[in-house]
Design a protein around this motif. Structure first.
Motif, short mmCIF file in Angstrom:
data_model
loop_
_atom_site.label_atom_id
_atom_site.label_comp_id
_atom_site.label_asym_id
_atom_site.label_seq_id
_atom_site.Cartn_x
_atom_site.Cartn_y
_atom_site.Cartn_z
N GLU A 258 1.71 0.75 10.45
CA GLU A 258 2.53 -0.59 10.11
C GLU A 258 1.82 -1.50 10.79
N ALA A 259 1.72 -1.49 12.01
CA ALA A 259 1.37 -2.70 12.93
C ALA A 259 -0.10 -3.16 12.33
N VAL A 260 -1.08 -2.31 12.25
CA VAL A 260 -2.52 -2.90 11.88
C VAL A 260 -2.13 -3.41 10.37
N ALA A 261 -1.35 -2.88 9.61
CA ALA A 261 -1.25 -3.46 8.36
C ALA A 261 -0.87 -4.73 8.27
N GLN B 197 10.88 6.26 15.07
CA GLN B 197 9.71 6.42 14.06
C GLN B 197 8.82 7.27 14.44
N HIS B 198 8.09 7.78 13.54
CA HIS B 198 6.79 8.72 14.09
C HIS B 198 5.59 7.70 14.41
N GLU B 199 5.19 8.23 15.54
CA GLU B 199 4.17 7.19 16.16
C GLU B 199 2.89 6.80 15.30
N VAL B 200 2.56 7.71 14.80
CA VAL B 200 1.15 7.66 13.78
C VAL B 200 1.55 6.20 12.74
N ILE B 201 2.87 6.60 12.19
CA ILE B 201 3.37 5.38 11.17
C ILE B 201 3.62 4.22 11.64
N ARG B 202 4.14 4.26 12.98
CA ARG B 202 4.51 3.08 13.88
C ARG B 202 3.25 2.03 13.80
N TYR B 203 2.10 2.67 14.15
CA TYR B 203 1.07 1.71 14.32
C TYR B 203 -0.15 1.63 13.39
N SER C 169 1.00 -1.16 0.08
CA SER C 169 0.00 -0.11 -0.12
C SER C 169 0.76 1.17 0.06
N VAL C 170 0.17 2.23 0.15
CA VAL C 170 1.00 3.54 0.05
C VAL C 170 2.07 3.64 1.32
N LEU C 171 1.83 2.90 2.47
CA LEU C 171 2.81 2.91 3.47
C LEU C 171 3.68 1.65 3.65
N GLY C 172 3.62 0.60 2.78
CA GLY C 172 4.27 -0.59 2.81
C GLY C 172 3.22 -1.57 2.74
N PRO C 173 3.92 -2.89 3.02
CA PRO C 173 3.02 -4.27 2.80
C PRO C 173 2.05 -4.25 3.77
N VAL C 174 1.04 -5.08 3.15
CA VAL C 174 -0.16 -5.05 3.98
C VAL C 174 -0.25 -6.64 4.06
N GLY C 175 -0.66 -7.20 5.26
CA GLY C 175 -0.72 -8.73 5.49
C GLY C 175 -2.18 -9.00 5.24
N GLU C 176 -2.36 -10.50 4.94
CA GLU C 176 -3.52 -10.90 4.94
C GLU C 176 -4.64 -10.71 5.86
N ARG C 177 -5.93 -10.24 5.27
CA ARG C 177 -6.89 -10.03 6.35
C ARG C 177 -7.40 -11.18 7.06
N VAL C 178 -7.61 -11.09 8.35
CA VAL C 178 -8.10 -12.33 9.06
C VAL C 178 -9.66 -12.68 8.76
N VAL D 122 -2.36 -7.07 9.89
CA VAL D 122 -3.57 -8.00 9.79
C VAL D 122 -4.48 -7.29 8.58
N GLY D 123 -3.88 -6.65 7.56
CA GLY D 123 -4.78 -6.60 6.38
C GLY D 123 -5.70 -5.28 6.53
N ALA D 124 -4.74 -4.30 7.29
CA ALA D 124 -5.57 -2.85 7.36
C ALA D 124 -4.86 -1.78 7.02
N PRO D 125 -4.93 -1.82 5.80
CA PRO D 125 -3.90 -0.20 5.36
C PRO D 125 -4.58 0.85 5.73
N ALA D 126 -3.65 1.88 5.49
CA ALA D 126 -3.97 3.17 5.84
C ALA D 126 -5.15 4.08 5.31
N THR D 127 -6.00 4.70 5.88
CA THR D 127 -6.95 5.50 5.12
C THR D 127 -6.52 6.99 5.49
N THR D 128 -5.79 7.17 6.48
CA THR D 128 -5.30 8.74 6.93
C THR D 128 -4.14 8.60 7.62
N ILE D 129 -3.36 9.65 7.60
CA ILE D 129 -2.32 9.61 8.32
C ILE D 129 -2.61 10.83 9.52
N THR D 130 -3.47 11.30 9.46
CA THR D 130 -4.04 12.51 10.19
C THR D 130 -4.83 12.09 11.41
#
Length: 368
Positions: free
Chosen positions: A159-162, A151-157, A5-14, A164-172
Motif C-alpha cells: 500500500e505504501a509504494v502504491a 495489518q499484514h506486513e507485506v500488504i502494508r508496504y 488496483s487489486v490492492l486498492g488505490p494507486v497514486g500518480e507515478r512520479v 507513488v504509482g507502484a501497484p502490486a505485482t505479487t504478494i509472495t
C-alpha cells in the motif's frame, strides 16, 4: 488518485525518476516482508536505480544477488532505526545524510515502520518526493498512509509504494538463491542422506519461542519417520539448540553459526519442510521456496504469517494474557481496553501449542 488496483488505490507515478531510496534497516524477517514492495517499485520504475538504506548485513546479502535492489547504502546506527554491530565505526548520521543528499534521489520511501524516527531521516534525504507510512506521533511525508498496527506486513508496504504509482505485482516474498550459497551449504552440510527437514527453535523475542523440549519431540518424531533433521540457530541461540538436541534423544544435526545468511537460504531451499518460531529464518525459508510450519502468537500471525496454504501451515496460539501475571497484553494497541500493555514479563506466549499439531502439519506437507 488513479483507478484502483487489486490492492486498492494507486497514486500518480512520479515523473523522471532516476534514483529511488528505500529505508528499511531492521531485521531479516522485516526485510523479507518488503520484497514484494521492492518488486512493485522495480516494475513501475524499470529504469531507476533502487538503493536500499539498510544495515551491514543487507549489503553482504545483496552482493552479487539478482533482484530489485541495485545497491545498499549502510545507514549508521540511530534510535529507532537500527542498533550498532560489533566493531562498527562511531555513528555519523549527519555525514551520512549529507552524502545521501549528494546522490540527488528523486524519490524516497519510508518502509521502516510508523515513522516517528524514520520519517525525519527520509525527509532529510532531499528527494523530490517522499512517501511512506505515518503513525500519529510521526511527521508527515509528501504522500503518506496511516500506520495501523494490525495489518499484514507485506500488504502494508505494498500500500505504501502504491502511493507513488507502484501497484502490486505479487504478494509472495521471493529471495533468489545463488550458486555461491549452494556451494557453501554443500560444503558445510555435505550431501543429504535422505530428505532433510530443519528446525529453528530460536527467536529474539522470547515470547515467540515454543519450548525447546517441544521442538525436541518434533525432531524425534520426524527422525523416526526417516528424515535427516537439522537444528539451526545463531551463536546467541547455542543453548536453545543444545536443549532441543538433548530433548530429541536421537541423532540430529545442530548447525549453530555454521552458515552465512546466504548459506542458510540454500540450506532451507534444500529442505522438505522448515519448522520454526515466528522469526526471520522462518520467513527466509518461505522466501526461498521451502514449505514451512510456523508457531505463531495470534497477533503476529495476523501481521506476518503467509496467507498461502499450499506450502505453509501457521499454527496459532490464542493467548492474549500474560502467562505469568494474567494481565491483558493487548491494550498497548487498543488503549480503551482494561489492563496494561506494559507487562514486564517475557515468558512464552506460544507454549500452549500442542506438539501433535506441529507434527501433523509437517507430515501433511511432507506427504504432499
Amino acid at each position: 488518485m488513479a483507478a484502483p488496483s487489486v490492492l486498492g488505490p494507486v497514486g500518480e507515478r512520479v515523473p523522471e525518476v532516476a534514483r529511488i531510496a528505500v529505508l528499511r534497516a531492521n531485521a531479516l524477517g522485516d526485510f523479507i516482508f518488503i520484497l514484494p514492495a521492492l518488486e512493485a517499485l522495480r516494475a513501475a520504475y524499470p529504469d531507476a536505480e533502487i538503493v536500499l538504506l539498510g544495515a551491514p548485513w543487507h549489503a553482504k546479502l545483496w552482493r552479487d544477488r539478482p533482484g530489485p535492489v541495485d545497491r545498499v547504502l549502510v545507514i549508521p546506527p540511530a534510535p529507532g532505526i537500527r542498533d550498532p554491530v560489533p566493531d562498527e565505526p562511531p555513528a555519523d548520521l549527519a555525514g551520512f545524510l549529507a552524502a545521501a543528499r549528494a546522490e540527488r534521489f528523486d524519490l524516497a520511501l519510508q518502509l521502516h515502520g510508523g515513522g516517528a524516527n524514520s520519517n525525519p531521516i527520509v525527509a532529510a534525504l532531499g528527494a523530490r518526493v517522499t512517501a511512506g507510512l505515518r503513525a500519529e506521533d510521526a511527521p508527515p511525508l509528501d504522500r503518506w498512509l496511516r500506520y495501523v498496527y494490525y495489518q499484514h506486513e507485506v500488504i502494508r508496504y505494498l500500500e505504501a509504494v502504491a502511493l507513488v504509482g507502484a501497484p502490486a505485482t505479487t504478494i509472495t516474498p521471493a529471495l533468489p538463491v545463488i550458486d555461491a550459497d549452494r556451494v557453501e551449504a554443500r560444503k558445510v552440510l555435505g550431501e543429504p542422506t535422505g530428505r532433510r527437514v530443519a528446525l529453528h527453535p530460536g527467536a529474539t523475542d522470547t515470547r515467540r519461542r515454543w519450548p525447546p523440549e517441544r521442538f525436541g519431540e518434533v525432531a524425534r518424531a520426524l527422525a523416526g519417520d526417516g528424515y535427516e533433521v537439522l537444528v539451526t540457530g545463531t551463536p546467541a541461540e547455542q543453548e536453545t539448540v543444545a536443549e532441543v538436541v538433548a530433548a530429541a534423544g536421537v541423532p540430529v544435526r545442530p548447525q549453530v553459526g555454521t552458515l552465512s545468511l546466504g548459506g542458510l537460504a540454500a540450506c532451507f531451499e534444500g529442505c522438505s519442510v522448515v519448522i520454526s518460531n515466528d522469526t526471520g529464518p522462518l520467513h527466509l525459508a518461505a522466501a526461498v521456496g521451502a514449505p514451512t510450519v510456523g508457531v505463531y502468537w495470534v497477533g503476529n500471525l495476523i501481521n506476518g504469517a503467509s496467507p498461502l496454504r499450499a506450502r505453509h501451515r501457521p499454527i496459532a496460539s490464542w493467548t492474549t494474557h500474560c502467562p505469568v501475571c494474567g494481565v491483558d497484553c493487548t491494550p498497548g494497541i487498543y488503549p480503551h481496553r482494561p489492563g496494561s500493555g506494559d507487562c514486564p514479563h517475557r515468558d512464552s506466549f506460544v507454549a500452549d501449542v500442542p506438539v501433535i499439531e506441529v507434527v501433523e502439519a509437517a507430515r501433511e506437507l511432507l506427504a504432499e
